[in-house]
Design a protein around this motif. Structure first.
Motif, mmCIF file in Angstrom:
data_model
loop_
_atom_site.group_PDB
_atom_site.id
_atom_site.type_symbol
_atom_site.label_atom_id
_atom_site.label_comp_id
_atom_site.label_asym_id
_atom_site.label_seq_id
_atom_site.Cartn_x
_atom_site.Cartn_y
_atom_site.Cartn_z
ATOM 1 N N LEU A 160 0.793 -1.177 0.031
ATOM 2 C CA LEU A 160 -0.102 0.005 0.128
ATOM 3 C C LEU A 160 0.897 1.165 0.044
ATOM 4 C CD1 LEU A 160 -2.788 -0.981 2.341
ATOM 5 C CD2 LEU A 160 -3.012 -0.666 -0.089
ATOM 6 N N ARG A 161 2.043 1.244 0.738
ATOM 7 C CA ARG A 161 2.940 2.528 0.687
ATOM 8 C C ARG A 161 3.462 2.555 -0.575
ATOM 9 N NH1 ARG A 161 6.229 1.698 6.473
ATOM 10 N NH2 ARG A 161 4.688 2.655 7.743
ATOM 11 N N ARG A 162 3.813 1.473 -1.260
ATOM 12 C CA ARG A 162 4.290 1.506 -2.444
ATOM 13 C C ARG A 162 3.376 1.947 -3.488
ATOM 14 N NH1 ARG A 162 4.151 -0.550 -7.165
ATOM 15 N NH2 ARG A 162 2.376 -1.513 -6.964
ATOM 16 N N ARG A 163 2.033 1.508 -3.517
ATOM 17 C CA ARG A 163 1.011 2.134 -4.431
ATOM 18 C C ARG A 163 0.894 3.859 -4.201
ATOM 19 N NH1 ARG A 163 -3.738 -2.258 -4.058
ATOM 20 N NH2 ARG A 163 -2.385 -4.103 -4.754
ATOM 21 N N TYR A 164 0.749 4.315 -2.828
ATOM 22 C CA TYR A 164 0.485 5.617 -2.735
ATOM 23 C C TYR A 164 1.867 6.478 -3.043
ATOM 24 C CZ TYR A 164 -4.060 5.309 -0.724
ATOM 25 O OH TYR A 164 -5.122 5.445 -0.425
ATOM 26 N N ALA A 165 2.991 5.967 -2.679
ATOM 27 C CA ALA A 165 4.030 6.533 -3.356
ATOM 28 C C ALA A 165 4.200 6.810 -4.733
ATOM 29 C CB ALA A 165 5.529 5.913 -2.847
ATOM 30 N N THR A 166 3.709 5.746 -5.443
ATOM 31 C CA THR A 166 3.584 6.000 -7.056
ATOM 32 C C THR A 166 2.500 7.054 -7.471
ATOM 33 O OG1 THR A 166 3.876 3.894 -7.399
ATOM 34 C CG2 THR A 166 2.938 4.609 -9.063
ATOM 35 N N ARG A 167 1.360 7.049 -6.591
ATOM 36 C CA ARG A 167 0.395 8.089 -6.936
ATOM 37 C C ARG A 167 0.905 9.271 -6.300
ATOM 38 N NH1 ARG A 167 -3.785 5.920 -4.206
ATOM 39 N NH2 ARG A 167 -4.616 5.053 -6.155
ATOM 40 N N TYR A 168 1.525 9.688 -5.558
ATOM 41 C CA TYR A 168 2.143 10.733 -5.314
ATOM 42 C C TYR A 168 3.135 11.367 -6.325
ATOM 43 C CZ TYR A 168 4.626 14.554 -2.280
ATOM 44 O OH TYR A 168 5.200 15.486 -1.700
ATOM 45 N N LYS A 169 3.986 10.429 -6.742
ATOM 46 C CA LYS A 169 4.833 10.813 -7.656
ATOM 47 C C LYS A 169 4.201 11.287 -8.954
ATOM 48 C CE LYS A 169 8.504 8.008 -6.066
ATOM 49 N NZ LYS A 169 9.422 6.486 -6.565
ATOM 50 N N ALA A 170 3.138 10.625 -9.520
ATOM 51 C CA ALA A 170 2.202 11.144 -10.328
ATOM 52 C C ALA A 170 1.701 12.264 -10.331
ATOM 53 C CB ALA A 170 1.235 9.925 -10.710
ATOM 54 N N ILE A 171 1.054 12.624 -9.273
ATOM 55 C CA ILE A 171 0.739 13.882 -8.715
ATOM 56 C C ILE A 171 1.621 15.135 -8.951
ATOM 57 C CG2 ILE A 171 -0.254 15.480 -6.979
ATOM 58 C CD1 ILE A 171 -1.518 12.855 -5.785
ATOM 59 N N LEU A 172 2.938 15.033 -8.796
ATOM 60 C CA LEU A 172 4.008 15.675 -8.641
ATOM 61 C C LEU A 172 4.231 15.901 -10.113
ATOM 62 C CD1 LEU A 172 6.375 14.772 -5.925
ATOM 63 C CD2 LEU A 172 5.198 16.896 -6.114
ATOM 64 N N LYS A 173 4.301 15.085 -11.144
ATOM 65 C CA LYS A 173 4.465 15.143 -12.453
ATOM 66 C C LYS A 173 3.428 15.865 -13.222
ATOM 67 C CE LYS A 173 6.047 12.319 -16.224
ATOM 68 N NZ LYS A 173 6.273 11.146 -16.900
ATOM 69 N N ARG A 174 2.172 15.432 -12.848
ATOM 70 C CA ARG A 174 1.053 15.966 -13.519
ATOM 71 C C ARG A 174 1.132 17.797 -13.072
ATOM 72 N NH1 ARG A 174 -2.183 12.225 -12.056
ATOM 73 N NH2 ARG A 174 -2.877 13.257 -10.024
ATOM 74 N N GLY A 175 1.159 17.776 -11.871
ATOM 75 C CA GLY A 175 1.128 19.145 -11.415
ATOM 76 C C GLY A 175 -0.328 19.663 -11.029
ATOM 77 N N ALA A 176 -1.085 18.669 -10.773
ATOM 78 C CA ALA A 176 -2.478 19.083 -10.401
ATOM 79 C C ALA A 176 -3.132 17.739 -9.681
ATOM 80 C CB ALA A 176 -3.320 19.437 -11.748
ATOM 81 N N LEU A 177 -4.126 18.138 -9.108
ATOM 82 C CA LEU A 177 -5.064 17.375 -8.304
ATOM 83 C C LEU A 177 -6.341 16.832 -9.009
ATOM 84 C CD1 LEU A 177 -4.682 18.937 -4.792
ATOM 85 C CD2 LEU A 177 -2.998 17.293 -6.001
#
Length: 107
Positions: A49-66
């Motif tokens: 679960l931590r790995r999945r959430y870290a991946t989501r966090y990185k995607a948010i940073l890359k996308r620059g939007a929620l």
């Protein structure tokens, strides 16, 4: 049933996020023990679960939007954690995303 599947899933995801937040200070050996118990019972482990959430966090940073409430709460929880290891620039970047998302939600 009253809320609908999408609202129920959002609530479950938020509960997972809250649980991960609560386990942040656990010792690695305690997490390993919990992972073993969860895996043996057929559940997803805390480490996964931590790995999945870290991946989501990185995607948010890359996308620059929620995109949704799940993204919002993941970033908001990160910002609310004053001991989070993120630097000032990243904290500001995340704060701008939260403000932008808030402005879209508010009439």
């Amino acid at each position: 049933e009253k809320l609908g599947l999408s609202k129920a899933l959002l609530s479950i995801r938020q509960a997972i996020n809250d649980t991960l937040e609560g386990l942040r200070d656990w010792k690695p050996e305690s997490i390993r023990d919990l992972d073993v118990a969860l895996r043996n019972d057929g559940y997803v482990t805390i480490t996964e679960l931590r790995r999945r959430y870290a991946t989501r966090y990185k995607a948010i940073l890359k996308r620059g939007a929620l995109r949704n409430e799940e993204d919002y709460y993941l970033v908001k929880d990160t910002l609310d954690d004053v001991e989070s290891p993120i630097d000032g620039d990243e904290r500001e970047y995340l704060g701008q995303m939260v403000l932008a998302f808030d402005s879209k939600r508010s009439p």
